[in-house]
Design a protein around this motif. Structure first.
Motif, mmCIF file in Angstrom:
data_model
loop_
_atom_site.group_PDB
_atom_site.id
_atom_site.type_symbol
_atom_site.label_atom_id
_atom_site.label_comp_id
_atom_site.label_asym_id
_atom_site.label_seq_id
_atom_site.Cartn_x
_atom_site.Cartn_y
_atom_site.Cartn_z
ATOM 1 N N ARG A 52 -11.548 1.180 2.743
ATOM 2 C CA ARG A 52 -11.594 0.172 1.611
ATOM 3 C C ARG A 52 -12.180 0.972 0.597
ATOM 4 O O ARG A 52 -11.808 0.942 -0.793
ATOM 5 C CB ARG A 52 -12.273 -0.940 1.935
ATOM 6 N N LEU A 96 -4.774 6.498 2.821
ATOM 7 C CA LEU A 96 -5.994 5.491 3.228
ATOM 8 C C LEU A 96 -6.342 6.307 4.772
ATOM 9 O O LEU A 96 -7.534 6.099 5.040
ATOM 10 C CB LEU A 96 -5.735 4.217 3.298
ATOM 11 N N SER A 137 -10.076 8.032 6.096
ATOM 12 C CA SER A 137 -10.672 6.715 6.691
ATOM 13 C C SER A 137 -11.988 7.353 7.493
ATOM 14 O O SER A 137 -12.664 6.488 8.213
ATOM 15 C CB SER A 137 -9.756 6.409 7.803
ATOM 16 N N ALA A 186 -9.507 3.265 -1.087
ATOM 17 C CA ALA A 186 -8.586 2.453 -1.847
ATOM 18 C C ALA A 186 -9.158 2.212 -3.237
ATOM 19 O O ALA A 186 -8.557 2.397 -4.228
ATOM 20 C CB ALA A 186 -8.306 1.217 -1.134
ATOM 21 N N TRP A 204 -0.724 4.234 1.733
ATOM 22 C CA TRP A 204 -1.234 3.957 2.866
ATOM 23 C C TRP A 204 -1.604 5.334 3.840
ATOM 24 O O TRP A 204 -2.541 5.209 4.663
ATOM 25 C CB TRP A 204 -0.105 3.176 3.869
ATOM 26 N N ILE A 259 -4.892 -3.603 3.911
ATOM 27 C CA ILE A 259 -5.812 -2.425 4.724
ATOM 28 C C ILE A 259 -6.346 -2.786 6.178
ATOM 29 O O ILE A 259 -6.148 -2.153 6.952
ATOM 30 C CB ILE A 259 -7.029 -2.043 3.610
ATOM 31 N N LEU A 284 0.885 -1.200 -0.013
ATOM 32 C CA LEU A 284 0.017 -0.202 -0.107
ATOM 33 C C LEU A 284 0.939 1.337 -0.084
ATOM 34 O O LEU A 284 1.084 1.978 0.962
ATOM 35 C CB LEU A 284 -1.094 0.087 1.205
#
Length: 187
Positions: A113, A100, A104, A116, A97, A149, A94
Motif C-alpha cells: 500500500r 507492487l 512488497s 502504491a 500490480w 491491492i 492496478l
C-alpha cells in the motif's frame, strides 16, 4: 463471468489487454512446454507477456473459472486471481500490480500500500492506460474491486502451486524483498 472466448473474439480487446496491461492473448500460442507445475495440475496458457512470462488457468473444471497463475521468465510464480474475471478486474484497477509485488517487502500488505502511494501515481496519469481502461470497462463486464491491492496480496499469499524448471528448480514467490524505501532511493 468473463470468458476467454469473449476476449479472443475482439481485436481491440486483445490489443488493449496486451498494451498497456501486458496480458497478451496472442502469445498464448507460443511454446510453453517448459512449464511444469507442482503439485501437478492441468493448465491452459491463456496469455503471455513480452518478457516471456505466461498466465495460465489451472486446476479442474471450466478454465474460465479456474485460478490464474502467473509464471515469470525469471523464476517466480504465483496465483494472481481466483479466475479470469477477477484477474482482469485487478489489472484494470492496478496496471502496476507487478511493481507492487516487487516492492512488497517480502509479501507485506502495508508495504504494498505504501509503494502504491509513493511510486505509481504516474500510471494513473498515462493516457494510454486511461483510454484502454475505459474501452475495456465499456465492453466487458469488469467488476470494480473495493480493495484491489488487498485482493492481489491475498491471492499471491494463497498460492497453492508453482512452476518447476526442467532442472528441478522450484520457482519462488512473486513477492520480492524491495520496499517503498527502495522506490525513494531509485527516484
Amino acid at each position: 463471468m468473463i470468458k476467454l472466448t469473449d476476449l479472443q473474439g475482439s481485436r481491440s480487446i486483445i490489443d488493449d489487454l496486451a498494451h498497456p496491461f501486458h496480458f497478451d492473448i496472442d502469445r498464448a500460442s507460443r511454446d510453453y512446454s517448459w512449464i511444469k507445475l507442482t503439485p501437478e495440475h492441468r493448465f491452459l496458457v491463456i496469455a503471455g507477456e513480452s518478457t516471456g512470462g505466461a498466465y495460465l488457468s489451472y486446476g479442474s473444471g471450466d478454465f474460465d473459472q479456474m485460478p490464474v497463475l502467473y509464471v515469470t521468465s525469471e523464476g517466480s510464480a504465483g496465483k494472481v486471481a481466483s479466475n479470469l474475471s477477477e484477474f482482469l478486474a485487478i489489472i484494470v484497477a492496478l496496471p502496476y500490480w507487478e511493481d507492487l509485488l516487487k516492492f512488497s517487502g517480502g509479501g507485506n500488505l502495508a508495504e504494498m500500500r505504501k509503494a502504491a502511494e509513493l511510486g505509481f501515481e504516474i500510471y494513473e496519469e498515462e493516457e494510454i492506460i486511461t483510454s484502454a481502461r475505459i474501452r475495456l470497462t465499456n465492453v466487458l463486464d469488469i467488476q470494480e474491486i473495493s480493495d484491489p491491492i488487498g485482493l492481489l496480496h491475498r491471492n499471491v499469499e494463497s498460492t497453492d502451486c508453482t512452476a518447476v524448471a526442467e532442472d528441478g528448480y522450484q520457482y519462488g514467490s512473486l513477492f520480492n524483498r524491495f520496499t517503498s524505501d527502495d522506490i525513494r532511493r531509485w527516484e
